[in-house]
Design a protein around this motif. Structure first.
Motif, PDB file in Angstrom:
ATOM      1  N   VAL A   8      -8.632  -9.339  20.513  1.00 23.87           N
ATOM      2  CA  VAL A   8      -7.949 -10.106  21.558  1.00 23.87           C
ATOM      3  C   VAL A   8      -6.542 -10.491  21.088  1.00 23.87           C
ATOM      4  O   VAL A   8      -6.367 -10.997  19.974  1.00 23.87           O
ATOM      5  N   LYS A   9      -5.560 -10.266  21.952  1.00 24.63           N
ATOM      6  CA  LYS A   9      -4.181 -10.669  21.674  1.00 24.63           C
ATOM      7  C   LYS A   9      -3.917 -12.027  22.304  1.00 24.63           C
ATOM      8  O   LYS A   9      -4.467 -12.342  23.361  1.00 24.63           O
ATOM      9  N   VAL A  10      -3.049 -12.790  21.678  1.00 22.35           N
ATOM     10  CA  VAL A  10      -2.570 -14.054  22.248  1.00 22.35           C
ATOM     11  C   VAL A  10      -1.053 -13.994  22.288  1.00 22.35           C
ATOM     12  O   VAL A  10      -0.401 -13.786  21.262  1.00 22.35           O
ATOM     13  N   ILE A  11      -0.484 -14.142  23.480  1.00 18.18           N
ATOM     14  CA  ILE A  11       0.967 -14.170  23.619  1.00 18.18           C
ATOM     15  C   ILE A  11       1.352 -15.376  24.478  1.00 18.18           C
ATOM     16  O   ILE A  11       0.494 -15.991  25.120  1.00 18.18           O
ATOM     17  N   ASP A  12       2.623 -15.714  24.475  1.00 21.12           N
ATOM     18  CA  ASP A  12       3.086 -16.832  25.293  1.00 21.12           C
ATOM     19  C   ASP A  12       4.019 -16.329  26.380  1.00 21.12           C
ATOM     20  O   ASP A  12       4.308 -15.126  26.478  1.00 21.12           O
ATOM     21  N   ARG A  13       4.458 -17.253  27.214  1.00 19.99           N
ATOM     22  CA  ARG A  13       5.307 -16.899  28.363  1.00 19.99           C
ATOM     23  C   ARG A  13       6.590 -16.206  27.924  1.00 19.99           C
ATOM     24  O   ARG A  13       7.033 -15.240  28.550  1.00 19.99           O
ATOM     25  N   THR A  14       7.171 -16.682  26.817  1.00 23.35           N
ATOM     26  CA  THR A  14       8.409 -16.083  26.330  1.00 23.35           C
ATOM     27  C   THR A  14       8.193 -14.623  25.947  1.00 23.35           C
ATOM     28  O   THR A  14       8.974 -13.747  26.328  1.00 23.35           O
ATOM     29  N   ALA A  15       7.121 -14.356  25.183  1.00 19.54           N
ATOM     30  CA  ALA A  15       6.836 -12.980  24.788  1.00 19.54           C
ATOM     31  C   ALA A  15       6.591 -12.096  26.005  1.00 19.54           C
ATOM     32  O   ALA A  15       7.009 -10.929  26.041  1.00 19.54           O
ATOM     33  N   VAL A  49      -3.622 -19.341  30.371  1.00 16.08           N
ATOM     34  CA  VAL A  49      -3.882 -20.697  29.896  1.00 16.08           C
ATOM     35  C   VAL A  49      -2.658 -21.557  30.207  1.00 16.08           C
ATOM     36  O   VAL A  49      -1.539 -21.220  29.820  1.00 16.08           O
ATOM     37  N   GLY A  50      -2.883 -22.655  30.921  1.00 13.46           N
ATOM     38  CA  GLY A  50      -1.804 -23.579  31.258  1.00 13.46           C
ATOM     39  C   GLY A  50      -2.120 -24.975  30.764  1.00 13.46           C
ATOM     40  O   GLY A  50      -3.273 -25.407  30.799  1.00 13.46           O
ATOM     41  N   VAL A  51      -1.087 -25.691  30.325  1.00 16.91           N
ATOM     42  CA  VAL A  51      -1.265 -27.061  29.842  1.00 16.91           C
ATOM     43  C   VAL A  51      -0.299 -27.969  30.595  1.00 16.91           C
ATOM     44  O   VAL A  51       0.920 -27.727  30.586  1.00 16.91           O
ATOM     45  N   ASP A  52      -0.821 -28.965  31.259  1.00 12.44           N
ATOM     46  CA  ASP A  52      -0.005 -29.955  31.968  1.00 12.44           C
ATOM     47  C   ASP A  52       0.315 -31.082  30.999  1.00 12.44           C
ATOM     48  O   ASP A  52      -0.561 -31.852  30.598  1.00 12.44           O
ATOM     49  N   LEU A  53       1.585 -31.148  30.597  1.00 15.19           N
ATOM     50  CA  LEU A  53       2.011 -32.171  29.640  1.00 15.19           C
ATOM     51  C   LEU A  53       2.587 -33.401  30.325  1.00 15.19           C
ATOM     52  O   LEU A  53       3.113 -34.299  29.665  1.00 15.19           O
ATOM     53  N   GLY A  54       2.521 -33.424  31.657  1.00 19.54           N
ATOM     54  CA  GLY A  54       2.951 -34.601  32.397  1.00 19.54           C
ATOM     55  C   GLY A  54       4.448 -34.845  32.390  1.00 19.54           C
ATOM     56  O   GLY A  54       4.896 -35.971  32.628  1.00 19.54           O
ATOM     57  N   ARG A  55       5.230 -33.790  32.127  1.00 22.72           N
ATOM     58  CA  ARG A  55       6.684 -33.950  32.117  1.00 22.72           C
ATOM     59  C   ARG A  55       7.203 -34.042  33.540  1.00 22.72           C
ATOM     60  O   ARG A  55       6.786 -33.286  34.422  1.00 22.72           O
ATOM     61  N   ALA A  56       8.159 -34.958  33.729  1.00 26.51           N
ATOM     62  CA  ALA A  56       8.660 -35.207  35.086  1.00 26.51           C
ATOM     63  C   ALA A  56       9.401 -33.996  35.642  1.00 26.51           C
ATOM     64  O   ALA A  56       9.421 -33.780  36.856  1.00 26.51           O
ATOM     65  N   ASP A  57      10.036 -33.201  34.757  1.00 29.48           N
ATOM     66  CA  ASP A  57      10.833 -32.070  35.220  1.00 29.48           C
ATOM     67  C   ASP A  57      10.018 -30.786  35.357  1.00 29.48           C
ATOM     68  O   ASP A  57      10.555 -29.721  35.645  1.00 29.48           O
ATOM     69  N   GLU A  58       8.715 -30.863  35.152  1.00 32.61           N
ATOM     70  CA  GLU A  58       7.873 -29.675  35.243  1.00 32.61           C
ATOM     71  C   GLU A  58       7.530 -29.338  36.689  1.00 32.61           C
ATOM     72  O   GLU A  58       7.421 -30.213  37.539  1.00 32.61           O
ATOM     73  N   VAL A  66      -4.749 -12.994  26.062  1.00 34.02           N
ATOM     74  CA  VAL A  66      -4.656 -14.369  26.547  1.00 34.02           C
ATOM     75  C   VAL A  66      -3.183 -14.732  26.605  1.00 34.02           C
ATOM     76  O   VAL A  66      -2.454 -14.565  25.626  1.00 34.02           O
ATOM     77  N   VAL A  67      -2.743 -15.233  27.757  1.00 36.85           N
ATOM     78  CA  VAL A  67      -1.328 -15.536  27.965  1.00 36.85           C
ATOM     79  C   VAL A  67      -1.170 -17.031  28.217  1.00 36.85           C
ATOM     80  O   VAL A  67      -1.709 -17.565  29.190  1.00 36.85           O
ATOM     81  N   PHE A  68      -0.415 -17.697  27.338  1.00 35.68           N
ATOM     82  CA  PHE A  68      -0.128 -19.118  27.495  1.00 35.68           C
ATOM     83  C   PHE A  68       1.145 -19.307  28.316  1.00 35.68           C
ATOM     84  O   PHE A  68       2.116 -18.560  28.154  1.00 35.68           O
ATOM     85  N   ASP A  69       1.122 -20.333  29.179  1.00 33.15           N
ATOM     86  CA  ASP A  69       2.275 -20.609  30.033  1.00 33.15           C
ATOM     87  C   ASP A  69       3.388 -21.346  29.282  1.00 33.15           C
ATOM     88  O   ASP A  69       4.479 -21.520  29.807  1.00 33.15           O
ATOM     89  N   GLU A  70       3.115 -21.795  28.077  1.00 33.36           N
ATOM     90  CA  GLU A  70       4.117 -22.481  27.254  1.00 33.36           C
ATOM     91  C   GLU A  70       4.385 -21.642  26.006  1.00 33.36           C
ATOM     92  O   GLU A  70       3.603 -20.754  25.652  1.00 33.36           O
ATOM     93  N   GLU A  71       5.504 -21.947  25.324  1.00 31.05           N
ATOM     94  CA  GLU A  71       5.826 -21.211  24.106  1.00 31.05           C
ATOM     95  C   GLU A  71       4.999 -21.734  22.940  1.00 31.05           C
ATOM     96  O   GLU A  71       4.938 -22.935  22.689  1.00 31.05           O
ATOM     97  N   LEU A  72       4.371 -20.808  22.229  1.00 30.11           N
ATOM     98  CA  LEU A  72       3.556 -21.139  21.072  1.00 30.11           C
ATOM     99  C   LEU A  72       4.369 -21.001  19.789  1.00 30.11           C
ATOM    100  O   LEU A  72       5.261 -20.152  19.701  1.00 30.11           O
ATOM    101  N   THR A  73       4.026 -21.809  18.794  1.00 38.81           N
ATOM    102  CA  THR A  73       4.612 -21.608  17.475  1.00 38.81           C
ATOM    103  C   THR A  73       3.877 -20.442  16.812  1.00 38.81           C
ATOM    104  O   THR A  73       2.751 -20.089  17.200  1.00 38.81           O
ATOM    105  N   PRO A  74       4.486 -19.825  15.790  1.00 35.51           N
ATOM    106  CA  PRO A  74       3.799 -18.722  15.102  1.00 35.51           C
ATOM    107  C   PRO A  74       2.433 -19.129  14.550  1.00 35.51           C
ATOM    108  O   PRO A  74       1.471 -18.360  14.657  1.00 35.51           O
ATOM    109  N   SER A  75       2.330 -20.340  13.990  1.00 40.69           N
ATOM    110  CA  SER A  75       1.044 -20.763  13.426  1.00 40.69           C
ATOM    111  C   SER A  75       0.013 -20.987  14.525  1.00 40.69           C
ATOM    112  O   SER A  75      -1.174 -20.657  14.351  1.00 40.69           O
TER     113      SER A  75
END
Length: 436
Positions: free
Chosen positions: A108-115, A19-28, A86-95
């Motif tokens: 199903v497990k959900v983890i983020d890029r950092t994990a 799962v990827g989210v484009d947040l429109g950041r210029a440095d991304e 499910v692997v997110f490309d951004e860091e998720l908060t615990p909640s």
């Protein structure tokens, strides 16, 4: 009696949805490139990518990071594709992680890029220092997620698979927050003791006056292969992300006679978790203590400039941003002649090599030798025969122009670093070549 058929013991590869989210950041990075890298990370950690899901948002949704409609779409994809993780490309908060797992349902497990990166480091660390640093980074990541997440992680250890190697070897009692903090404090102490020994070794190399070179670069840029090619070593090198984590130092004699040290360090990556940078600071100190940093890039990768920028940002983070650098364009064997020529014209100060094919290494060593001798001064001295150690230092740290055995000692003219020139000062003599 019929012989039983052996059963495989290896766990089957998990099925992962990205799962990827484009947040429109210029440095991304462009989203497709970041997702492609995430897929390589997942493959490195032992899972198969079976699908991707992306969304464009101005800002993350506080509850689930992605929008409610996208959560429903994710749930449908998970069921249709029989997804395990499910692997997110951004860091998720615990909640956010907890809410997503409840929405998707067990198992199903959900983890983020950092994990994910921490999990890869957990399986690749070989030395005691590396394992200590990974454990510290993992526990610092887990600590704020204890509420509602720690029991999930402990359960995952029995299930196995990617994202489940947190706190390896730890007992159930360490679920307690205070004990986790105690463990973190203990690990920091252990790492500091190992780092102290490393600093002693580094100081010895500094005091010896030997020119120190560190190889730094994006993961999989070919640093370990380059170290092996230059020094005839057998450092582990493989075409995968984070193949090596532990720093390796080898000595090398340049053609002019000067001895240098080459250190291979952990590869960098975009969105490198802060916990990893902090935990590996003692290892990365090898870079900040170097006289020269050779920035190794995979010139065949279309995003190598962005990767180089990610490396330079990390060097800034560890206080090595002001170090003298030499750009090394590796994997030239994968470029066609027109691209190689274009790179040579665009980056005339860079050195193009192929560590795999061992081409261009002479030019790289010549460039390093040029950097090493930039501050040298030419000294002529009559060194007594009983000062053999001093002459050994001259040969190792400088470039001998000429030497002649005469009455009373060895008459030598050499280009040496200023510190060594000071040691030769008591034995200064006239240069016979100039007198002639």
């Amino acid at each position: 009696m019929a012989r039983k058929t052996p059963q495989p013991t290896a766990l089957p590869r998990e099925r992962a949805l990205l799962v990827g989210v484009d947040l429109g950041r210029a440095d991304e990075w462009p989203q497709e490139r970041s997702m492609a890298e995430l897929a390589r990370l997942v493959d490195t950690d032992g899972a198969d990518v079976v699908g991707t899901l992306t969304q464009r948002l101005d800002r993350p949704v506080p509850k689930t990071f992605i929008g409610s409609g996208k959560v429903l779409e994710l749930k449908e994809a998970v069921e249709a594709l029989d997804v395990d993780v499910v692997v997110f490309d951004e860091e998720l908060t615990p909640s956010q992680q907890g809410n997503l797992e409840r929405a998707l349902g067990e198992p199903v497990k959900v983890i983020d890029r950092t994990a994910l990166i921490l999990d890869i480091f957990g399986s690749h660390a070989q030395t005691r220092e590396g394992r200590l640093q990974v454990q510290l980074a993992q526990l610092k990541y887990v600590l704020p997620r204890l509420r509602g997440m720690w029991s999930h992680l402990m359960g995952e250890q029995t299930r196995g698979g990617i994202g489940s190697r947190f706190g390896q070897g730890e007992s159930q009692l360490e679920v307690d927050r205070r004990l986790i903090r105690d463990r973190i404090s203990h690990l920091r102490g252990e790492i500091e003791r190992v780092a102290s020994r490393r600093r002693t070794q580094s100081k010895a190399r500094w005091d010896s006056g030997i020119y120190r070179v560190s190889l730094a670069g994006y993961t999989n840029a070919g640093k370990s292969t380059l170290l092996n090619a230059l020094t005839d070593s057998d450092v582990y090198a493989k075409d995968e992300l984070f193949a090596t984590l532990d720093p390796t130092t080898r000595s090398l004699d340049l053609a002019e006679g000067r001895r240098i040290t080459l250190t291979d360090t952990v590869g960098f990556i975009q969105k490198l978790p802060t916990t990893l940078v902090e935990s590996f600071r003692s290892t990365l100190a090898e870079v900040s203590g170097a006289d020269l940093v050779v920035l190794v890039v995979d010139a065949s990768d279309p995003d190598w400039r962005a990767q180089e920028e990610a490396v330079r940002r990390t060097l800034d983070e560890i206080g090595a941003g002001d170090k003298e650098t030499l750009l090394c364009l590796n994997k030239a064997d994968l470029l066609d002649p027109a691209d190689r020529e274009a790179l040579r014209l665009a980056f005339p100060d860079a050195v193009m090599v192929s560590a795999k094919e061992e081409t261009g290494l002479g030019a790289l060593l010549h460039a390093v030798a040029t950097k090493a001798s930039e501050g040298d001064v030419t000294v002529t001295a009559l060194v007594p025969y009983d000062k053999g150690l001093l002459m050994k230092m001259v040969h190792e740290r400088g470039q001998v122009v000429r030497e002649t055995y005469v009455d009373g000692g060895l008459l030598v003219t050499a280009k040496v670093p200023p510190r060594l020139a000071g040691s030769l000062e008591p034995y200064r003599a006239d240069d016979p070549a100039q007198d002639a």
